[in-house]
Design a protein around this motif. Structure first.
Motif, short mmCIF file in Angstrom:
data_model
loop_
_atom_site.label_atom_id
_atom_site.label_comp_id
_atom_site.label_asym_id
_atom_site.label_seq_id
_atom_site.Cartn_x
_atom_site.Cartn_y
_atom_site.Cartn_z
N GLN A 68 61.46 43.35 3.59
CA GLN A 68 61.15 41.92 3.65
C GLN A 68 61.98 41.14 2.64
O GLN A 68 62.47 40.05 2.93
CB GLN A 68 59.66 41.69 3.39
N ARG A 69 62.14 41.72 1.44
CA ARG A 69 62.95 41.05 0.42
C ARG A 69 64.39 40.90 0.90
O ARG A 69 64.99 39.83 0.76
CB ARG A 69 62.91 41.85 -0.89
N GLU A 70 64.91 41.98 1.49
CA GLU A 70 66.28 41.91 2.00
C GLU A 70 66.39 40.88 3.12
O GLU A 70 67.36 40.13 3.18
CB GLU A 70 66.73 43.29 2.49
N LYS A 71 65.39 40.84 4.01
CA LYS A 71 65.41 39.85 5.08
C LYS A 71 65.37 38.45 4.51
O LYS A 71 66.10 37.55 4.96
CB LYS A 71 64.23 40.06 6.03
N ARG A 94 52.06 54.08 -0.51
CA ARG A 94 52.74 53.26 -1.53
C ARG A 94 54.22 53.16 -1.22
O ARG A 94 54.81 52.09 -1.28
CB ARG A 94 52.51 53.88 -2.91
N GLU A 95 54.82 54.31 -0.85
CA GLU A 95 56.24 54.30 -0.52
C GLU A 95 56.50 53.42 0.71
O GLU A 95 57.48 52.67 0.74
CB GLU A 95 56.74 55.73 -0.25
N ALA A 96 55.61 53.53 1.69
CA ALA A 96 55.77 52.70 2.90
C ALA A 96 55.67 51.22 2.54
O ALA A 96 56.47 50.40 3.02
CB ALA A 96 54.72 53.08 3.94
N ILE A 97 54.70 50.89 1.71
CA ILE A 97 54.53 49.48 1.30
C ILE A 97 55.76 49.01 0.52
O ILE A 97 56.25 47.90 0.73
CB ILE A 97 53.23 49.31 0.48
N HIS A 120 48.44 62.37 -1.83
CA HIS A 120 49.68 62.43 -1.05
C HIS A 120 49.74 61.26 -0.07
O HIS A 120 50.78 60.59 0.05
CB HIS A 120 49.75 63.76 -0.30
N LYS A 121 48.62 61.00 0.61
CA LYS A 121 48.58 59.87 1.54
C LYS A 121 48.77 58.56 0.80
O LYS A 121 49.46 57.65 1.29
CB LYS A 121 47.25 59.85 2.30
N ALA A 122 48.16 58.45 -0.38
CA ALA A 122 48.32 57.22 -1.17
C ALA A 122 49.78 57.05 -1.59
O ALA A 122 50.32 55.94 -1.55
CB ALA A 122 47.41 57.27 -2.40
N ASP A 123 50.42 58.17 -1.99
CA ASP A 123 51.84 58.09 -2.35
C ASP A 123 52.68 57.68 -1.16
O ASP A 123 53.58 56.84 -1.27
CB ASP A 123 52.33 59.43 -2.89
N GLU A 124 52.39 58.28 0.01
CA GLU A 124 53.13 57.91 1.22
C GLU A 124 52.91 56.44 1.55
O GLU A 124 53.86 55.72 1.89
CB GLU A 124 52.69 58.78 2.40
#
Length: 168
Positions: free
Chosen positions: A105-108, A95-98, A89-93
């Motif tokens: 960053q891409r949008e910026k 991953r989602e955060a990353i 669950h933490k890894a999924d969170e």
């Protein structure tokens, strides 16, 4: 030669003395060895009985310990599964955060690239306008120069004609 058959049991004086020796040995055994051997046998019997009781108690304790170990093992497996689920669950969170951070960053970067492209376009337009102005000024100067030259020429021609006309 004829074979003599011997009787199966022969009773003679030797047998009598053997019986007497046997009873003397039994008497001596009963007199001096029966009690010590009996005590030894009883102590051995008591030791064996206590060892058997201890073994059965140890067997019961071992069975209880095995049950406890099995319950502890089940709990450990459940906890390990919970830890794995939490880690996933933490890894999924994470991953989602990353991924969200990468999208931001891409949008910026895209916005800054768009702004830079707009700026470059405006700069290019400004440079082009200045270039067009310079060309227009040069063209106007040339046209003016040509008109002035043609006026001067026509003025010179007119003056020449007038002068020539006066001379005639």
């Amino acid at each position: 030669m004829a074979t003599q058959l011997m009787p199966v049991v022969s009773i003679d004086i030797n047998m009598f003395w053997q019986i007497i020796n046997f009873f003397i040995l039994v008497f001596v055994f009963n007199k001096w060895f029966k009690k010590p051997l009996g005590k030894m046998i009883e102590s051995r019997k008591a030791k064996i009985t206590s060892d058997l009781q201890e073994a059965t108690e140890n067997k019961k304790i071992a069975a209880e310990l095995q049950k406890e170990a099995e319950t502890i093992l089940r709990k450990a497996k459940v906890e390990a599964n919970e830890i794995l689920k939490k880690a996933e669950h933490k890894a999924d969170e994470r991953r989602e955060a990353i991924l969200n951070e990468a999208k931001d960053q891409r949008e910026k970067i895209l916005k800054s690239a768009e702004l830079e492209a707009v700026k470059m376009k405006a700069d290019a337009r400004k440079d082009l306008e200045e270039e067009v102005k310079d060309l227009a000024i040069k063209l106007a100067e040339k046209l003016i120069q040509q008109k002035m030259d043609s006026k001067i020429e026509s003025t010179l021609i007119d003056e020449f004609i007038e002068e020539v006309g006066e001379e005639r």
